[in-house]
Design a protein around this motif. Structure first.
Motif, PDB file in Angstrom:
ATOM      1  N   HIS A 152      56.613  -7.321 155.852  1.00  0.00           N
ATOM      2  CA  HIS A 152      55.607  -6.263 155.876  1.00  0.00           C
ATOM      3  C   HIS A 152      55.845  -5.257 154.735  1.00  0.00           C
ATOM      4  O   HIS A 152      54.952  -4.979 153.939  1.00  0.00           O
ATOM      5  N   HIS A 156      53.806  -4.124 151.066  1.00  0.00           N
ATOM      6  CA  HIS A 156      53.494  -2.789 150.523  1.00  0.00           C
ATOM      7  C   HIS A 156      54.090  -2.641 149.122  1.00  0.00           C
ATOM      8  O   HIS A 156      53.447  -2.119 148.211  1.00  0.00           O
ATOM      9  N   GLU A 180      47.200  -1.023 154.719  1.00  0.00           N
ATOM     10  CA  GLU A 180      47.857  -1.999 155.591  1.00  0.00           C
ATOM     11  C   GLU A 180      47.387  -3.441 155.357  1.00  0.00           C
ATOM     12  O   GLU A 180      47.829  -4.355 156.048  1.00  0.00           O
ATOM     13  N   SER A 183      50.386  -5.446 153.517  1.00  0.00           N
ATOM     14  CA  SER A 183      51.566  -5.621 154.372  1.00  0.00           C
ATOM     15  C   SER A 183      51.298  -6.644 155.476  1.00  0.00           C
ATOM     16  O   SER A 183      52.113  -7.533 155.730  1.00  0.00           O
TER      17      SER A 183
END
Ligand SMILES: [Zn+2]
Length: 359
Positions: A152, A156, A180, A183
């Motif tokens: 995740h 990013h 988001e 991620s």
């Protein structure tokens, strides 16, 4: 609510919703389609609650039973070095250039502060600034969840890296509406990689349930919150007084609609809204639902179509150079249409079927 209403009226917006969506030029259709699409598929949620009740062998199921693991958390049996290698291997579908950049970051450039230490904070995040590396803080213990957290945060960090490489400073930060996507996209890559290697039905079931819980918590639950927030603002606009009784009654009704006939709604739950910090922001939570929906839609496209993959990499390189909806159109998904949310809910249905087959 009253202050949002004041600002909306002072600036001549038709509603609190339109005032809140204006700065990032989000069409109100994005918000309304999300609620309408999720509402149509609520029977899927009801089915999941019934399945959970059966699997946990409970005479009745309460809201807190949704937070009990369906099975013991699988130990990944990976030390940190193996976790890094798994995350690097999982991004192979993104092409050799993307994979090489991530490999350099995780191995040679040592982006990650991986382990617990004295007075180190808990949790995980990706950070840095325009001319630094996209550092990652996490607390690796070796659970599967930790490996997914690494994937995740690496998502990013790659979004930040590519945006900083390709955009001037002023456009290098991406807006929250799209943050988001990268991620959760990388979590999907890792989950697919791990599912292809799962040794038993039990491991498979754990991974499938992880994905189900992701969609339940991020798309279904957050849409319930979005609906609550919208109705409260409508009441403010109509001059309806907010009383605890009104809010409790409405919140309970929403829970009944979303979670279905099986769930037992305890009286404490009537006031859950009071402890959700996001209700003190201004129309924020819907972005969790749209973000995961966009990520799942883009992921499914990118896995079967080279051009879609290129467009997605282009999106990762665009930072905040356009308004969020236009950034996502460039990536290959138009959030003004209900397609992405519908596709995510189709995927939820498919995962439920997979979970049943593992049992
Ligand atoms: Zn994140």
């Amino acid at each position: 609510m009253q202050s949002h209403l004041f600002v909306a009226r002072a600036r001549k917006f038709k509603s609190c919703l339109e005032a809140a969506l204006f700065p990032h030029q989000i069409d109100r259709a994005v918000y309304e389609n999300l609620i309408a699409s999720v509402r149509k598929r609520l029977p899927l949620m009801h089915e999941y609650i019934a399945l959970r009740k059966k699997m946990l062998n409970l005479p009745e199921i309460h809201m807190y039973d949704l937070y009990v693991p369906l099975m013991d958390e699988a130990q990944s049996n990976m030390d940190y070095n193996e976790a890094r290698q798994a995350v690097i291997a999982s991004v192979a579908p993104m092409g050799p250039k993307y994979q090489a950049e991530l490999k350099k970051g995780l191995l040679d450039d040592r982006w990650v502060d991986a382990f617990e230490n004295v007075r180190k904070r808990s949790g995980a995040y990706s950070s840095g600034c325009y001319d630094s590396m996209p550092y990652i803080l996490m607390n690796y213990h070796g659970t599967l969840n930790d490996v997914l957290t690494l994937a995740h945060e690496a998502g990013h960090s790659m979004h930040s890296l590519l945006s900083r490489q390709n955009q001037p400073y002023i456009y290098s930060q991406y807006p929250i509406f799209v943050a988001e996507v990268a991620s959760t996209f990388n979590e999907q890559l890792l989950l697919n990689h791990l599912k292809s290697k799962a040794k038993s039905d039990r491991d498979q079931a754990f991974l499938v349930n992880y994905q189900i819980e992701g969609i339940r918590g991020t798309i279904l639950r957050q849409t319930l919150f979005a609906e609550f927030e919208l109705q409260l603002h409508k009441w403010a606009e109509e001059g309806v007084p907010f009383t605890p009784a009104l809010l409790k009654k409405y919140y309970t009704q929403l829970n009944r609609d979303y979670y279905g006939p099986d769930i037992v709604l305890d009286p404490e739950l009537e006031i859950e809204w009071a402890r959700i910090p996001h209700f003190y922001y201004n129309f924020y939570v819907y972005q969790y639902a749209t973000g995961l929906s966009a990520a799942l839609a883009l992921f499914q496209k990118a896995m079967v179509d080279e051009k879609a993959k290129e467009n997605y990499i282009g999106f990762l390189s665009s930072g905040g150079s356009k308004y969020p909806i236009d950034l996502l159109v460039g990536a290959g998904v138009d959030m003004r249409k209900p397609d992405a949310v519908n596709a995510a809910l189709d995927y939820f249905e498919k995962l439920l079927q997979e979970l049943k087959e593992c049992l």
